[in-house]
Design a protein around this motif. Structure first.
Motif, mmCIF file in Angstrom:
data_model
loop_
_atom_site.group_PDB
_atom_site.id
_atom_site.type_symbol
_atom_site.label_atom_id
_atom_site.label_comp_id
_atom_site.label_asym_id
_atom_site.label_seq_id
_atom_site.Cartn_x
_atom_site.Cartn_y
_atom_site.Cartn_z
ATOM 1 N N VAL A 6 0.880 -1.165 0.000
ATOM 2 C CA VAL A 6 0.000 0.000 0.000
ATOM 3 C C VAL A 6 0.918 1.216 0.000
ATOM 4 O O VAL A 6 1.647 1.453 0.957
ATOM 5 C CB VAL A 6 -0.920 0.025 1.243
ATOM 6 N N GLN A 7 0.908 1.953 -1.095
ATOM 7 C CA GLN A 7 1.874 3.033 -1.247
ATOM 8 C C GLN A 7 1.231 4.414 -1.140
ATOM 9 O O GLN A 7 0.053 4.599 -1.438
ATOM 10 C CB GLN A 7 2.618 2.902 -2.571
ATOM 11 N N TYR A 8 2.070 5.373 -0.718
ATOM 12 C CA TYR A 8 1.607 6.752 -0.562
ATOM 13 C C TYR A 8 2.718 7.697 -0.991
ATOM 14 O O TYR A 8 3.881 7.535 -0.624
ATOM 15 C CB TYR A 8 1.242 7.039 0.893
ATOM 16 N N SER A 9 2.342 8.690 -1.769
ATOM 17 C CA SER A 9 3.263 9.763 -2.126
ATOM 18 C C SER A 9 2.453 11.042 -2.328
ATOM 19 O O SER A 9 1.348 10.993 -2.861
ATOM 20 C CB SER A 9 4.040 9.438 -3.407
ATOM 21 N N HIS A 10 3.017 12.148 -1.880
ATOM 22 C CA HIS A 10 2.332 13.431 -2.044
ATOM 23 C C HIS A 10 2.859 14.184 -3.257
ATOM 24 O O HIS A 10 2.525 15.347 -3.474
ATOM 25 C CB HIS A 10 2.516 14.287 -0.791
ATOM 26 N N TRP A 15 6.816 15.101 -11.202
ATOM 27 C CA TRP A 15 8.030 14.708 -10.506
ATOM 28 C C TRP A 15 8.214 13.205 -10.663
ATOM 29 O O TRP A 15 7.251 12.447 -10.708
ATOM 30 C CB TRP A 15 7.946 15.057 -9.011
ATOM 31 N N PHE A 16 9.484 12.780 -10.713
ATOM 32 C CA PHE A 16 9.764 11.357 -10.914
ATOM 33 C C PHE A 16 9.144 10.509 -9.820
ATOM 34 O O PHE A 16 8.617 9.424 -10.082
ATOM 35 C CB PHE A 16 11.276 11.104 -10.976
ATOM 36 N N SER A 17 9.182 10.989 -8.572
ATOM 37 C CA SER A 17 8.631 10.208 -7.462
ATOM 38 C C SER A 17 7.141 9.973 -7.633
ATOM 39 O O SER A 17 6.636 8.862 -7.427
ATOM 40 C CB SER A 17 8.912 10.909 -6.127
ATOM 41 N N GLY A 18 6.407 11.013 -8.036
ATOM 42 C CA GLY A 18 4.970 10.848 -8.243
ATOM 43 C C GLY A 18 4.666 9.964 -9.428
ATOM 44 O O GLY A 18 3.760 9.112 -9.381
ATOM 45 N N LEU A 19 5.425 10.112 -10.510
ATOM 46 C CA LEU A 19 5.223 9.290 -11.704
ATOM 47 C C LEU A 19 5.535 7.829 -11.430
ATOM 48 O O LEU A 19 4.797 6.933 -11.862
ATOM 49 C CB LEU A 19 6.103 9.816 -12.840
ATOM 50 N N SER A 20 6.629 7.567 -10.707
ATOM 51 C CA SER A 20 7.026 6.179 -10.448
ATOM 52 C C SER A 20 6.000 5.457 -9.578
ATOM 53 O O SER A 20 5.718 4.270 -9.788
ATOM 54 C CB SER A 20 8.399 6.138 -9.779
ATOM 55 N N VAL A 21 5.423 6.164 -8.598
ATOM 56 C CA VAL A 21 4.392 5.554 -7.755
ATOM 57 C C VAL A 21 3.169 5.199 -8.600
ATOM 58 O O VAL A 21 2.559 4.136 -8.428
ATOM 59 C CB VAL A 21 4.012 6.509 -6.598
ATOM 60 N N CYS A 22 2.820 6.077 -9.537
ATOM 61 C CA CYS A 22 1.687 5.819 -10.430
ATOM 62 C C CYS A 22 1.958 4.603 -11.320
ATOM 63 O O CYS A 22 1.087 3.753 -11.510
ATOM 64 C CB CYS A 22 1.414 7.058 -11.267
ATOM 65 N N ILE A 23 3.174 4.509 -11.848
ATOM 66 C CA ILE A 23 3.537 3.375 -12.703
ATOM 67 C C ILE A 23 3.529 2.072 -11.911
ATOM 68 O O ILE A 23 3.049 1.036 -12.389
ATOM 69 C CB ILE A 23 4.918 3.612 -13.343
ATOM 70 N N ASN A 24 4.051 2.125 -10.678
ATOM 71 C CA ASN A 24 4.047 0.928 -9.827
ATOM 72 C C ASN A 24 2.627 0.399 -9.626
ATOM 73 O O ASN A 24 2.387 -0.806 -9.631
ATOM 74 C CB ASN A 24 4.662 1.246 -8.466
ATOM 75 N N ALA A 25 1.704 1.336 -9.431
ATOM 76 C CA ALA A 25 0.309 0.928 -9.207
ATOM 77 C C ALA A 25 -0.232 0.169 -10.410
ATOM 78 O O ALA A 25 -0.951 -0.826 -10.260
ATOM 79 C CB ALA A 25 -0.548 2.155 -8.919
ATOM 80 N N GLY A 26 0.099 0.642 -11.621
ATOM 81 C CA GLY A 26 -0.416 -0.007 -12.821
ATOM 82 C C GLY A 26 0.266 -1.316 -13.139
ATOM 83 O O GLY A 26 -0.381 -2.288 -13.537
ATOM 84 N N VAL A 27 1.600 -1.362 -12.940
ATOM 85 C CA VAL A 27 2.366 -2.556 -13.305
ATOM 86 C C VAL A 27 2.218 -3.664 -12.278
ATOM 87 O O VAL A 27 2.058 -4.844 -12.627
ATOM 88 C CB VAL A 27 3.854 -2.198 -13.496
ATOM 89 N N PHE A 28 2.248 -3.316 -11.005
ATOM 90 C CA PHE A 28 2.249 -4.325 -9.950
ATOM 91 C C PHE A 28 0.919 -4.447 -9.213
ATOM 92 O O PHE A 28 0.805 -5.200 -8.251
ATOM 93 C CB PHE A 28 3.350 -4.014 -8.928
ATOM 94 N N SER A 29 -0.106 -3.727 -9.666
ATOM 95 C CA SER A 29 -1.427 -3.768 -9.029
ATOM 96 C C SER A 29 -1.370 -3.402 -7.554
ATOM 97 O O SER A 29 -2.078 -3.982 -6.729
ATOM 98 C CB SER A 29 -2.054 -5.161 -9.194
#
Length: 320
Positions: A6-10, A15-29
């Motif tokens: 369960v991930q959280y980012s503000h 920003w790379f941090s926000g984009l990477s969290v979004c990608i993680n959600a799609g790739v790894f469910s």
């Protein structure tokens, strides 16, 4: 990463941090918590407990706000497995306060990356061995430290940090001048950050190159004074910057956030710096003010220039 994360980012998507969290959600469910409010540490404490957050990505400023809020010590943070923070330098005291509340010894991860590089640059999984280092370069990333002439420096020598990931970067849209300042003909990205590598290949950030100040021709960095002020028991955050004076040049000034429920006066800060720093050019010769919060970029990082502008506005009103 597994689906029980369960991930959280503000961070926002630019920003790379926000984009990477979004990608993680799609790739790894992975399950992601998205907050569109202004960053509120007390709110985050409730979110961590309610949703059992396991993976956080934050800026050092957000880390400092979190560990300084009254709710921090009483919050249940046992669900956190990975707490990733970085992008700039961070107070060792704030890192240690966060570490003291996390169960897993290896879950505190200092990181460093550029959005322009679209990937991580360095990670530090060795907090106990190398506190306050942003770590070693990740696979596929090259790092070098250069001087003002662009020459590569050796271990422990401080200069500008540069990255090369071997990939093409097209630059800033419609802004060729800034693009030329960011990337050179050899495809090295110039971060504008000052730092050094130790003999073991661990990178340490010192300050922003453009934040270097000069008082009576003597150069110094705001972080040197910030590090001292951050040790004050009642200080939650601090931002130091230069205020131009006709004779002296850059006189240091500070905007300071006190910890909730404590007492702190500007004179206390001035006295503390005077007691702990001998050098005249590193005194708060332009003064200090106590503020509710520092001004920040959309990603939560301290906006030094905006904070300075607010300082000048406040001190101007005080003189009239």
């Amino acid at each position: 990463m597994t689906i029980d994360v369960v991930q959280y980012s503000h961070s926002t998507l630019d920003w790379f941090s926000g984009l990477s969290v979004c990608i993680n959600a799609g790739v790894f469910s992975t399950r992601s918590i998205i907050a569109d409010n202004q960053f509120d540490p007390a709110f985050l404490c409730r979110i961590i407990e309610e949703h059992r957050i396991t993976f956080l990505v934050q800026s050092p400023a957000q880390l400092a706000m979190l560990v300084s809020c009254p709710e921090f010590e009483a919050s249940d943070l046992s669900s956190i497995r990975h707490y990733v923070y970085g992008g700039t330098s961070c107070s060792v005291e704030m890192q240690q306060r966060m570490r003291s509340r996390l169960r897993q010894a290896d879950c505190l991860v200092f990181s460093y990356n550029l959005t322009e590089m679209n990937s991580l640059g360095c990670l530090n999984h060795h907090y106990d061995e190398k506190p306050n280092s942003v770590g070693r370069p990740v696979r596929g990333i090259k790092v070098k430290i250069i001087n003002e002439e662009g020459e590569a420096l050796g271990p422990t020598e401080m200069g500008e940090v540069c990255f090369n990931n071997g990939q093409h970067w097209s630059g800033y849209y419609g802004n060729p001048e800034e693009t030329r300042l960011m990337i050179d003909s050899q495809q090295w990205l110039h971060t504008g950050d000052l730092g050094y590598m130790d003999p073991g290949g661990f990178l340490y950030l010192v300050d922003r190159k453009k934040d270097m100040l000069k008082y009576q021709s003597i150069m110094y960095y705001p972080s040197e004074i910030e590090t001292v002020i951050a040790r004050m028991p009642n200080v939650a955050e601090v931002c130091v910057f230069g205020v131009w004076a006709e004779v002296n040049g850059d006189e240091a000034a500070a905007s300071v956030v006190k910890k909730p429920g404590t007492q702190l006066l500007a004179q206390d800060v001035l006295n503390y710096v005077r007691e702990h720093i001998e050098a005249k050019h590193k005194q708060l010769n332009a003064g200090a003010i106590i503020v509710e919060d520092l001004l920040r970029s959309p990603n939560g990082k301290t906006h030094r220039m905006a904070t300075k502008a607010h300082f000048l506005e406040v001190t101007k009103r005080q003189k009239t």
